[in-house]
Design an enzyme around this catalytic site. Sequence first.
Site, PDB file in Angstrom:
ATOM      1  N   GLY A  17       0.775  -1.349   0.088  1.00 37.74           N
ATOM      2  CA  GLY A  17      -0.034  -0.079  -0.008  1.00 37.74           C
ATOM      3  C   GLY A  17       0.681   1.238   0.089  1.00 37.74           C
ATOM      4  O   GLY A  17       0.356   2.338   0.281  1.00 37.74           O
ATOM      5  N   SER A  18       2.080   1.206  -0.473  1.00 34.37           N
ATOM      6  CA  SER A  18       2.917   2.396  -0.565  1.00 34.37           C
ATOM      7  C   SER A  18       2.301   3.294  -1.365  1.00 34.37           C
ATOM      8  O   SER A  18       2.349   4.687  -1.183  1.00 34.37           O
ATOM      9  CB  SER A  18       4.294   2.062  -0.886  1.00 34.37           C
ATOM     10  OG  SER A  18       4.505   1.654  -2.269  1.00 34.37           O
ATOM     11  N   ASN A  19       1.677   3.030  -2.612  1.00 38.23           N
ATOM     12  CA  ASN A  19       0.887   4.029  -3.483  1.00 38.23           C
ATOM     13  C   ASN A  19      -0.089   4.760  -2.787  1.00 38.23           C
ATOM     14  O   ASN A  19      -0.281   5.943  -2.794  1.00 38.23           O
ATOM     15  CB  ASN A  19       0.668   3.215  -4.669  1.00 38.23           C
ATOM     16  CG  ASN A  19       1.852   3.542  -5.644  1.00 38.23           C
ATOM     17  OD1 ASN A  19       2.110   4.558  -6.284  1.00 38.23           O
ATOM     18  ND2 ASN A  19       2.487   2.290  -5.886  1.00 38.23           N
ATOM     19  N   ILE A  92     -11.999  -6.932 -11.086  1.00 44.23           N
ATOM     20  CA  ILE A  92     -13.119  -6.168 -10.383  1.00 44.23           C
ATOM     21  C   ILE A  92     -14.274  -6.683 -10.857  1.00 44.23           C
ATOM     22  O   ILE A  92     -14.655  -6.812 -12.116  1.00 44.23           O
ATOM     23  CB  ILE A  92     -12.805  -4.556 -10.817  1.00 44.23           C
ATOM     24  CG1 ILE A  92     -11.653  -3.963 -10.390  1.00 44.23           C
ATOM     25  CG2 ILE A  92     -14.237  -3.740 -10.580  1.00 44.23           C
ATOM     26  CD1 ILE A  92     -11.696  -3.912  -8.670  1.00 44.23           C
ATOM     27  N   ASN A 106      -6.895   2.219 -12.276  1.00 45.11           N
ATOM     28  CA  ASN A 106      -5.793   1.413 -11.886  1.00 45.11           C
ATOM     29  C   ASN A 106      -4.454   2.060 -12.308  1.00 45.11           C
ATOM     30  O   ASN A 106      -4.464   2.491 -13.351  1.00 45.11           O
ATOM     31  CB  ASN A 106      -6.210   0.017 -12.761  1.00 45.11           C
ATOM     32  CG  ASN A 106      -5.052  -1.186 -12.085  1.00 45.11           C
ATOM     33  OD1 ASN A 106      -4.639  -1.265 -11.062  1.00 45.11           O
ATOM     34  ND2 ASN A 106      -4.500  -1.765 -13.144  1.00 45.11           N
ATOM     35  N   HIS A 108      -1.032   0.250 -13.472  1.00 47.82           N
ATOM     36  CA  HIS A 108      -0.240  -1.065 -13.728  1.00 47.82           C
ATOM     37  C   HIS A 108       1.359  -0.774 -13.973  1.00 47.82           C
ATOM     38  O   HIS A 108       1.591   0.115 -14.527  1.00 47.82           O
ATOM     39  CB  HIS A 108      -0.657  -1.600 -15.336  1.00 47.82           C
ATOM     40  CG  HIS A 108      -0.065  -2.757 -15.454  1.00 47.82           C
ATOM     41  ND1 HIS A 108      -0.618  -3.940 -14.773  1.00 47.82           N
ATOM     42  CD2 HIS A 108       0.862  -3.226 -16.197  1.00 47.82           C
ATOM     43  CE1 HIS A 108       0.171  -5.082 -15.399  1.00 47.82           C
ATOM     44  NE2 HIS A 108       1.089  -4.749 -16.200  1.00 47.82           N
TER      45      HIS A 108
HETATM   46  C1  GAR Z   1       2.535  -1.167  -7.740  1.00 49.06           C
HETATM   47  O1  GAR Z   1       3.748  -1.264  -8.412  1.00 49.06           O
HETATM   48  C2  GAR Z   1       1.460  -1.482  -8.585  1.00 49.06           C
HETATM   49  O2  GAR Z   1       1.452  -0.933  -9.956  1.00 49.06           O
HETATM   50  C3  GAR Z   1       1.580  -2.791  -8.895  1.00 49.06           C
HETATM   51  O3  GAR Z   1       1.527  -3.426  -7.520  1.00 49.06           O
HETATM   52  C4  GAR Z   1       2.612  -2.412  -6.778  1.00 49.06           C
HETATM   53  C5  GAR Z   1       1.844  -2.288  -5.459  1.00 49.06           C
HETATM   54  O4  GAR Z   1       2.777  -1.590  -4.644  1.00 49.06           O
HETATM   55  N1  GAR Z   1       0.071  -3.295  -9.151  1.00 49.06           N
HETATM   56  C6  GAR Z   1      -0.019  -4.158  -9.879  1.00 49.06           C
HETATM   57  O5  GAR Z   1       0.830  -4.956 -10.527  1.00 49.06           O
HETATM   58  C7  GAR Z   1      -1.633  -4.381 -10.666  1.00 49.06           C
HETATM   59  N2  GAR Z   1      -1.522  -5.401 -11.658  1.00 49.06           N
HETATM   60  P1  GAR Z   1       2.405  -0.784  -3.256  1.00 49.06           P
HETATM   61  O6  GAR Z   1       1.444  -1.773  -2.664  1.00 49.06           O
HETATM   62  O7  GAR Z   1       3.717  -0.516  -2.640  1.00 49.06           O
HETATM   63  O8  GAR Z   1       1.625   0.650  -3.695  1.00 49.06           O
END
Ligand code: GAR
Length: 196
Positions: A17-19, A92, A106, A108
């Site tokens: 969940g850092s984003n 989803i 989303n 990616h």
């Molecule tokens: C992110 O890099 C995001 O782009 C990816 O998961 C990571 C989550 O990082 N999403 C996917 O691969 C979706 N297909 P986070 O939990 O540190 O935000």
Amino acid sequence: MKNVKACKIALLASGSGSNAENIVRYFEHHPKVEFPLILANKTEAFIHERAKKLNIPSYTISKSGFENGEALQLLQQHSVDWIILAGFLLKIPDNLLQAFPNKIINIHPALLPKFGGKGMYGSHVHEAVVAHRETESGITIHYVNENYDEGLIIFQAKCPVLPADSPEDVAAKVHELEYRHFPAVIERVVCGALTR
Ligand code: GAR
């Protein structure tokens, strides 16, 4: 602007969940954007710790809870306007796509249409990029439709992939792009829609 109704965004995440945290911090003093809840599909996801720190209620909803309308009910109870997938790995379901048409976004971690689709998430994407000796990778921010990673593209940004880069090196460059661009793109789309 005092009289403008705040826009309520739900963040969905499956892991760290850092984003999601970066997005909440970006909007901390924004008068028009609120985050009433965070949803994760796993109780052990670190996003719950971040949610506590950010003072945002977080809930775990299982795959079947997304499919049977439990997530939809929770989102409607919180009057959510937009759904942002920030590292959310479940497909989803139709009930959410129908209730939030063109309101689910989303991110990616690659340059779609390359390296997308079922099973292409997180480190798997960066491993595939290195295995294919790509010279660049990046991020794609897109609307969500009924197929994995196929909705209309809103924004892309690129980073170089060097011959010596490991999947971890690529992941770090991609995360950096995500932190830099994702909140600002959300602001443009969400707040742009508010003034339409
Ligand atoms: C992110 O890099 C995001 O782009 C990816 O998961 C990571 C989550 O990082 N999403 C996917 O691969 C979706 N297909 P986070 O939990 O540190 O935000």
